[in-house]
Every structure is written in C-alpha cells, then in structure tokens.
Write a protein that holds these residues in place. Structure first.
Motif: not given
Length: 462
Positions: A383-387, A403-406, A408-411, A440-451
C-alpha cells in the motif's frame, strides 16, 4: 593490453567480435596483479604529465615534497594528497574559467559542462576534443559490457544541459554505432511525451536517473500504458543512488520488465561510467580499473581500506589530458570486494553500488541513517504510494526524524498501515521515527533527481 597508450588513442573503426562479451578480452579478463602493475606505470606517466603542464599540481605536490618519480608502489601513491571540490572551485575563481589544473590550451577544449551552482560558484568541466573521443570509446566499451550492440536504439532521458550524464551516455552510444534518441528530461509535460515516444520507437536501451524511471512508470500507467509495452531490455542509470538499492532496482525491473544496470562515479571523472555493472554481473558495479583508477579509502586518512571494508571512493584518471583528476575525493560512501564475477571480468566490485554521500548521511540521536535505507524499506511495503519525504528537525535539544509516505488507501483506512510501517521502519533503521501517511500523488515527483530530505535543523541554527 589492447590499445594501452598515454595519451590514449583508440581505433575509431574498431568493433569487437559480435559473439564476444568483451570489448577488449585481454584487458578485461587478465590477472589483476598484472593489470595493476601496468596501471602503476601509468599513474607515474599521468603525474609526470600533470606536473609538467599544470601549475595546480606542481604547486600542490611541491608543498609536500612529492615528485612523480617517487610513485614506485601503490603505497607511495596513497601519499599523494587528495583533491577536494573546494580546491577546484578556488582554482577556477583564481584562474578563470577552467582553473590552472587544465593541462591543455583553451583552444583544444571541445565540450564545456558544469555544475548548476545552486549552492555556490559553479564548477566548469572542460573536455578536450581528443579526450571526448576517448570518453566515447570508454563508454562504448562499457555499454558493450551491458549487452548493448551496434544498431540498437538507445533512449537518453536525462537533462541535455550542463549535466554531463546525458552527453556522456549519448557519446558512448554513438561510438557503439547505435541509434540514439536524445530525448532529454525536466520540462513540464515532457514525461508524458516520453511515454508516447517510447511506445512509438520501442528502444532496446534507456538511460536516466532511477527517480526519473520510477516517475516515468507512474505517468505511463496514468496514460493507460503498461511500461512493459516499451520493449526495453537494458536500463542503465547514474546521477544518484538507487539502481543498486534492491527495492528500487526491483521496482524498476518489475515495472518495465527490463534488466537494470547501475553505473557512474562523478561528472568530474568522466568517463563517469568507469564503475558499472555488466550483463553477466548485473548487481552492484565493477570498477574498470584500466579506464579510471578507483580506490576505496578511509575518509579521515585517505589510505586504501581492505577489500570487504567501507570507505569513500577516490578517483584518478588514467587517460584524460584535459583537467585530469589525480586522487579526487568523492565524499561518497561504498564498500568494495574482490571476488569472481559472473561476466568473467577480473575487476573489483562495489556490491551495493555507491549508496550515499557522507554529507547526505543523517546524524540523528547518535545514529547514522542513509536516505537510501528509507527508500529501500518503503518500496517493499504493501500500500506504499510511490513517494516519500524525510524531515529532520530539532525540538528543544533533541533531533526528530519524520517520514511522510504516500499511501494508496483512503484516509480513513490507514491506521494499520501507519502502525505497521512506522514500527517496521523504526526497527529497520534502529532509530526513533515519527511516521505519517499522506494521500497518493501529493508529494513532489522527480523529473531528474530526487530531493527527498528536508533538514530543518539548518534553519534552526540561523
């Protein structure tokens, strides 16, 4: 040893036997002690060249009463003072634009790359025309080891700007007589266009950062396309730790159905792919010691540590004539071993790749935490959301890691996810962690390198 000259000069028409796994069979499989003996002679040659052409090196070595002729053993070479990035920046400030460690005339410079300068004065990388050809040859040889062949299409999905990684990957693929799609990365909406082009061209090989590959897989799925439909067979990565982190490597391999290859050292050390996995040794990175001399050293003394030990890589060019780096300290962290490699090459190996930087390591409550450890753990969690994001702050006199993790489950259904993941992460890291979930899909995604690390303690100090 095939084509063993200094200055280096390679036959630009040469290609290996198509059935051979090796570009240079003897150089890559010879007795390591025999190769090391040849390298020791080369180290003296490189130092003699630098001493005669570079005021920077002459001044640095004279200060410790060291001459190239003194390098009669690797123990003696370990006495050569290391170079730090701060010295290079200072040299370029005093002798603009390239510094007085550039050993060729400015008229011979063919490519100029560099750092962005976001945290200080940018560093310029000046590469001579002859060196660029040698770099392309080196990278072609390493790509051959990955299983890439003439006529294959290579999709380069990294920034085409000051960033040297994309250019070095493209130069090697071109020398290998591949078709190259220099797509780039970073612009708004570009990842969605990459999905279209990958589906259209179905390349065999793909180059980017690991973070960008994970982002690409997400966007492809949002577009209703299975990333496996791209038909990629080899995905090679540099620019950040990740491709040797088991969970990250497995996530990329599973998403794309491709073989994942880790490579890369430092832009200053181009040919940066001199540390790279191969088709027959896909895990970690081999150290191609006849291209760049790699040492793994104690970070305090810069003396080589025994195989099996952890330390910081220190690099020396064996073929560069423009801005040659001689014992450049990386401030990265790794562990090296000497063992039989599945591909038959007789090089040392970094079994876990380069897994972090000394200055990226988080010191919290007397313990050291590498950001890659958090990444490795979370990618194996259901259920980890990817970021995710790591926040370090000071509360009173105590440091706290959040640690804040996305998810996939409802709140309203995350209590068990937070309890299970927070407890497991704390046990895995061995430090107290405050764990929070976000949509899910709320944290910034990397378009090159992750931060992913935000250290708020720096703000507290000011």
């Amino acid at each position: 040893m095939e084509e063993w000259h200094f200055p280096a000069s390679y036959d630009q028409g040469y290609l290996p036997d198509p059935e051979s796994p090796y570009w240079f069979p003897h150089r890559e499989t010879m007795d390591p002690d025999e190769r090391d003996a040849a390298v020791l002679v080369r180290l003296r040659e490189v130092m003699e060249y630098a001493y005669s052409t570079s005021p920077f090196y002459r001044r640095k070595w004279d200060a410790v009463d060291l001459k190239p002729a003194d390098i009669t053993s690797f123990e003696a070479f370990e006495q050569v003072p290391v170079i730090q990035k701060e010295e290079m920046r200072a040299a370029q400030h005093e002798h603009p634009p390239f510094g007085d460690y550039t050993c060729v005339d400015d008229s011979e410079i063919h490519h100029i790359h560099g750092t962005s300068g976001t945290t200080g004065m940018p560093t310029a990388f000046a590469i001579g025309r002859r060196d660029w050809e040698v770099i392309a040859d080196n990278h072609a040889r390493i790509l051959w080891g990955m299983g890439v062949r003439p006529g294959d299409t290579v999709f380069v999905a990294a920034l085409f700007s000051l960033y040297l990684g994309s250019w070095g990957a493209m130069a090697g693929a071109e020398r290998l007589r591949c078709r190259v799609l220099p797509f780039g990365a970073g612009a708004q909406g570009m990842t969605a266009r990459a999905v279209t082009w990958l589906a259209r061209t179905r390349p065999k090989a793909f180059y980017a950062t690991p973070s960008y590959a994970l982002r690409l897989a997400e966007v492809a799925e949002q577009e209703g396309i299975d990333p496996k439909e791209f038909g990629l067979e080899v995905m090679f990565f540099s620019g950040e730790p990740g491709a040797s982190v088991p969970a990250v490597r497995d996530a990329i391999a599973t998403a794309f159905g491709a073989r994942v290859v880790d490579c890369g050292t430092m832009a200053e050390m181009t040919p940066f792919m001199s540390a790279s996995a191969t088709e027959g040794t896909p895990d970690g990175m081999l150290l191609w010691q006849d291209i760049v001399w790699h040492e793994v050293c104690d970070p305090a003394t810069f003396r080589t540590v025994p195989y099996g030990s952890e330390g910081t890589p220190v690099y020396t060019h064996l073929e560069r004539t423009s801005q040659p780096m001689i014992r450049l300290a990386s401030n990265d962290l790794t562990r090296w071993v000497m063992e039989d490699n599945g591909c038959g090459r007789t090089y040392p190996k970094l079994p876990s790749g380069v897994y972090g930087r000394i200055d990226d390591m988080i010191h919290i409550r007397g313990e050291n935490v590498y950001p890659t450890e958090v990444d490795n753990y979370l990618r194996g969690v259901e259920d980890y959301g990817g970021e995710h994001q790591i926040v370090v702050r000071r509360t009173g006199s105590m440091d706290e890691m959040i640690v804040r993790a996305e998810c996939t489950l409802p709140a309203g259904q995350r209590d068990e996810f937070e309890r299970r993941t927070g407890s497991g992460l704390q046990s895995f890291l061995g430090v107290r962690v405050t764990f929070e979930s976000v949509d899910a899909n709320t944290l910034e995604r990397a378009e090159h390198k992750s931060r992913r690390v935000v250290d708020e303690r720096e703000h507290t100090k000011r």
